[in-house]
Design a protein around this motif. Sequence first.
Motif, PDB file in Angstrom:
ATOM      1  N   GLN A 356       0.856  -1.177   0.000  1.00 33.21           N
ATOM      2  CA  GLN A 356       0.000   0.000   0.000  1.00 33.21           C
ATOM      3  C   GLN A 356       0.894   1.229   0.000  1.00 33.21           C
ATOM      4  OE1 GLN A 356      -3.320  -1.942   2.859  1.00 33.21           O
ATOM      5  NE2 GLN A 356      -3.560   0.214   2.423  1.00 33.21           N
ATOM      6  N   ILE A 357       0.581   2.160  -0.897  1.00 29.60           N
ATOM      7  CA  ILE A 357       1.456   3.322  -1.062  1.00 29.60           C
ATOM      8  C   ILE A 357       0.630   4.595  -1.130  1.00 29.60           C
ATOM      9  CG2 ILE A 357       3.256   1.993  -2.248  1.00 29.60           C
ATOM     10  CD1 ILE A 357       2.205   3.126  -4.897  1.00 29.60           C
ATOM     11  N   THR A 358       1.279   5.686  -0.768  1.00 27.78           N
ATOM     12  CA  THR A 358       0.691   7.004  -0.989  1.00 27.78           C
ATOM     13  C   THR A 358       1.506   7.722  -2.046  1.00 27.78           C
ATOM     14  OG1 THR A 358       2.021   7.967   0.800  1.00 27.78           O
ATOM     15  CG2 THR A 358      -0.218   7.254   1.344  1.00 27.78           C
ATOM     16  N   LEU A 359       0.809   8.487  -2.874  1.00 28.01           N
ATOM     17  CA  LEU A 359       1.421   9.380  -3.843  1.00 28.01           C
ATOM     18  C   LEU A 359       0.861  10.772  -3.604  1.00 28.01           C
ATOM     19  CD1 LEU A 359       1.013   7.175  -7.068  1.00 28.01           C
ATOM     20  CD2 LEU A 359       3.027   7.334  -5.583  1.00 28.01           C
ATOM     21  N   ASN A 360       1.643  11.789  -3.977  1.00 25.02           N
ATOM     22  CA  ASN A 360       1.128  13.157  -3.840  1.00 25.02           C
ATOM     23  C   ASN A 360       1.084  13.812  -5.207  1.00 25.02           C
ATOM     24  OD1 ASN A 360       3.807  13.875  -4.398  1.00 25.02           O
ATOM     25  ND2 ASN A 360       4.322  14.192  -2.241  1.00 25.02           N
ATOM     26  N   HIS A 361       1.133  15.137  -5.263  1.00 23.26           N
ATOM     27  CA  HIS A 361       1.053  15.841  -6.531  1.00 23.26           C
ATOM     28  C   HIS A 361       2.414  16.234  -7.086  1.00 23.26           C
ATOM     29  CE1 HIS A 361      -3.393  17.117  -5.610  1.00 23.26           C
ATOM     30  NE2 HIS A 361      -3.267  15.847  -5.941  1.00 23.26           N
ATOM     31  N   ASP A 362       3.467  15.726  -6.476  1.00 20.18           N
ATOM     32  CA  ASP A 362       4.824  16.000  -6.954  1.00 20.18           C
ATOM     33  C   ASP A 362       5.213  14.864  -7.915  1.00 20.18           C
ATOM     34  OD1 ASP A 362       7.585  16.206  -7.336  1.00 20.18           O
ATOM     35  OD2 ASP A 362       7.948  16.962  -5.308  1.00 20.18           O
ATOM     36  N   THR A 363       5.088  15.115  -9.203  1.00 25.75           N
ATOM     37  CA  THR A 363       5.299  14.069 -10.202  1.00 25.75           C
ATOM     38  C   THR A 363       6.697  13.490 -10.131  1.00 25.75           C
ATOM     39  OG1 THR A 363       3.687  15.107 -11.675  1.00 25.75           O
ATOM     40  CG2 THR A 363       5.220  13.541 -12.662  1.00 25.75           C
ATOM     41  N   GLN A 364       7.700  14.352  -9.977  1.00 23.49           N
ATOM     42  CA  GLN A 364       9.078  13.868  -9.929  1.00 23.49           C
ATOM     43  C   GLN A 364       9.307  12.960  -8.718  1.00 23.49           C
ATOM     44  OE1 GLN A 364      11.426  14.599 -12.308  1.00 23.49           O
ATOM     45  NE2 GLN A 364      12.848  13.188 -11.308  1.00 23.49           N
ATOM     46  N   ALA A 365       8.813  13.392  -7.574  1.00 21.99           N
ATOM     47  CA  ALA A 365       8.978  12.588  -6.359  1.00 21.99           C
ATOM     48  C   ALA A 365       8.239  11.259  -6.488  1.00 21.99           C
ATOM     49  CB  ALA A 365       8.476  13.365  -5.147  1.00 21.99           C
ATOM     50  N   ASN A 366       7.039  11.285  -7.053  1.00 23.84           N
ATOM     51  CA  ASN A 366       6.286  10.047  -7.259  1.00 23.84           C
ATOM     52  C   ASN A 366       7.044   9.090  -8.169  1.00 23.84           C
ATOM     53  OD1 ASN A 366       4.113  10.929  -5.705  1.00 23.84           O
ATOM     54  ND2 ASN A 366       2.998  11.754  -7.462  1.00 23.84           N
ATOM     55  N   ALA A 367       7.572   9.627  -9.271  1.00 25.70           N
ATOM     56  CA  ALA A 367       8.279   8.784 -10.236  1.00 25.70           C
ATOM     57  C   ALA A 367       9.539   8.174  -9.613  1.00 25.70           C
ATOM     58  CB  ALA A 367       8.633   9.593 -11.478  1.00 25.70           C
ATOM     59  N   ASP A 368      10.278   8.980  -8.865  1.00 26.29           N
ATOM     60  CA  ASP A 368      11.488   8.466  -8.205  1.00 26.29           C
ATOM     61  C   ASP A 368      11.137   7.339  -7.233  1.00 26.29           C
ATOM     62  OD1 ASP A 368      13.006  10.299  -9.585  1.00 26.29           O
ATOM     63  OD2 ASP A 368      13.163  11.718  -7.914  1.00 26.29           O
ATOM     64  N   PHE A 369      10.097   7.556  -6.435  1.00 28.67           N
ATOM     65  CA  PHE A 369       9.684   6.566  -5.445  1.00 28.67           C
ATOM     66  C   PHE A 369       9.231   5.270  -6.118  1.00 28.67           C
ATOM     67  CE2 PHE A 369       5.757   4.856  -3.504  1.00 28.67           C
ATOM     68  CZ  PHE A 369       6.326   4.215  -2.409  1.00 28.67           C
ATOM     69  N   LEU A 370       8.380   5.384  -7.144  1.00 29.21           N
ATOM     70  CA  LEU A 370       7.854   4.192  -7.803  1.00 29.21           C
ATOM     71  C   LEU A 370       8.952   3.426  -8.536  1.00 29.21           C
ATOM     72  CD1 LEU A 370       4.526   5.669  -9.196  1.00 29.21           C
ATOM     73  CD2 LEU A 370       4.715   3.854  -7.482  1.00 29.21           C
ATOM     74  N   THR A 371       9.867   4.138  -9.143  1.00 28.04           N
ATOM     75  CA  THR A 371      10.958   3.478  -9.854  1.00 28.04           C
ATOM     76  C   THR A 371      11.810   2.665  -8.889  1.00 28.04           C
ATOM     77  OG1 THR A 371      11.015   5.226 -11.521  1.00 28.04           O
ATOM     78  CG2 THR A 371      12.956   3.838 -11.335  1.00 28.04           C
ATOM     79  N   LYS A 372      12.097   3.228  -7.737  1.00 27.74           N
ATOM     80  CA  LYS A 372      12.899   2.513  -6.722  1.00 27.74           C
ATOM     81  C   LYS A 372      12.125   1.319  -6.190  1.00 27.74           C
ATOM     82  CE  LYS A 372      15.478   3.099  -2.405  1.00 27.74           C
ATOM     83  NZ  LYS A 372      14.968   1.857  -1.831  1.00 27.74           N
ATOM     84  N   LEU A 373      10.825   1.512  -5.911  1.00 32.04           N
ATOM     85  CA  LEU A 373      10.015   0.432  -5.364  1.00 32.04           C
ATOM     86  C   LEU A 373       9.916  -0.725  -6.369  1.00 32.04           C
ATOM     87  CD1 LEU A 373       8.137  -0.595  -3.103  1.00 32.04           C
ATOM     88  CD2 LEU A 373       6.251   0.558  -4.287  1.00 32.04           C
TER      89      LEU A 373
END
Length: 379
Positions: A356-373
């Motif tokens: 289970q994950i949370t995402l926000n409205h920061d596209t770059q931060a979301n992409a970095d997090f998802l890529t690592k995960l």
Amino acid sequence: MSTPTATRLQAANASVTVLSNTTFVTDWTRRYFGPWWNAFEVPASYACAGPLVTADLNEKAYTDLTALVRSRPHHEATYAKARLLLTRDSTGTITGISPDEGLAYRSEQLGGHVTLAGRTAEPLALATARIAREMIRAALLRDGWTLLHASAVVQGDRAVLTFGSKGAGKTTTALLLASRGAQLLANDRVFVKAIGDDLRVLPWPSAAAIGLGLLDALGLYDVVRDRVQAGEQLHPTQHQDVTDALLAGRREPLWEPDGKREKKVQVFPDQFATWFGMQLATGGRAAALLFPRIDPTSVPAVIDGDRTLGEDDFMSGATEDRYPDHFGLAHGINGGGSDLARATVADRLAALPHHQITLNHDTQANADFLTKLAGDQDL
């Protein structure tokens, strides 16, 4: 009369041939299905083998079938948001007409051969692709596949499936991962089947609905607007209000009058590659499940929770909402697969890593997090 052309669709062990006197129809079929299902031109003489859709521009055939339906007891239904008049004869042959679209349908051999007659090319091409896809879907479900509400991307052959209700972030997750090198396998739904020790996944080809705000957040808005301004076309099911908004440079979400549904950009499958530079996957092996939610106040992260796969994550009912099985293609199979296949898939998915994950409205931060995960060895 034009020389008929034929296109064969193949997905796992399911196949159907589309035969038409209008190359626009078979070209459309190859464009729509080719990136995800194996769609290729075959000699017209091959059309006699296996399930078949015959689709011709034929005013006389349309007129004759219209007269046939109106001369017999018939009932009215809705199909693909259009009015449909239907009748069935003693042999089980189903005949239907869509007067507003100028289309006539005739389904024979228990849905093994569907004939369409149309008055104009584009509505005929759309209807043909829809019927061919439903025939493939029915064959896959009979072969033990299930259909899930999920987006999916593939890295190598490992598929990450993302589940959630509308607005949870399924499309956002898939497109962010696809923009970082993963292959996009599904935007909204995916076929799954237990084969040996693996859970194999297949795409469900369809136009992808992406909101204006999400396009902007993903950095894709200007690409789409430039292409539309240059005269290129998105999928014709897109509402004209969305096209007008793109041309005007409007980036805020557009809503239906009831305020409950967003009017979205409708992207052809092949446009993910040609417009966005994303690769499309033709299959993979289920490796992990993600359950996102959007929280503007949070940072992208894995969170604690007990969300697991539920009944709502499977397709349910005899057919989809907009495409009831009026033409006898499904033979009574549940739209999400048999009970046994669904239970087997649910058990196998339950054993895979869940996040289970949370995402926000920061596209770059979301992409970095998802890529690592998605790159973690546990996935």
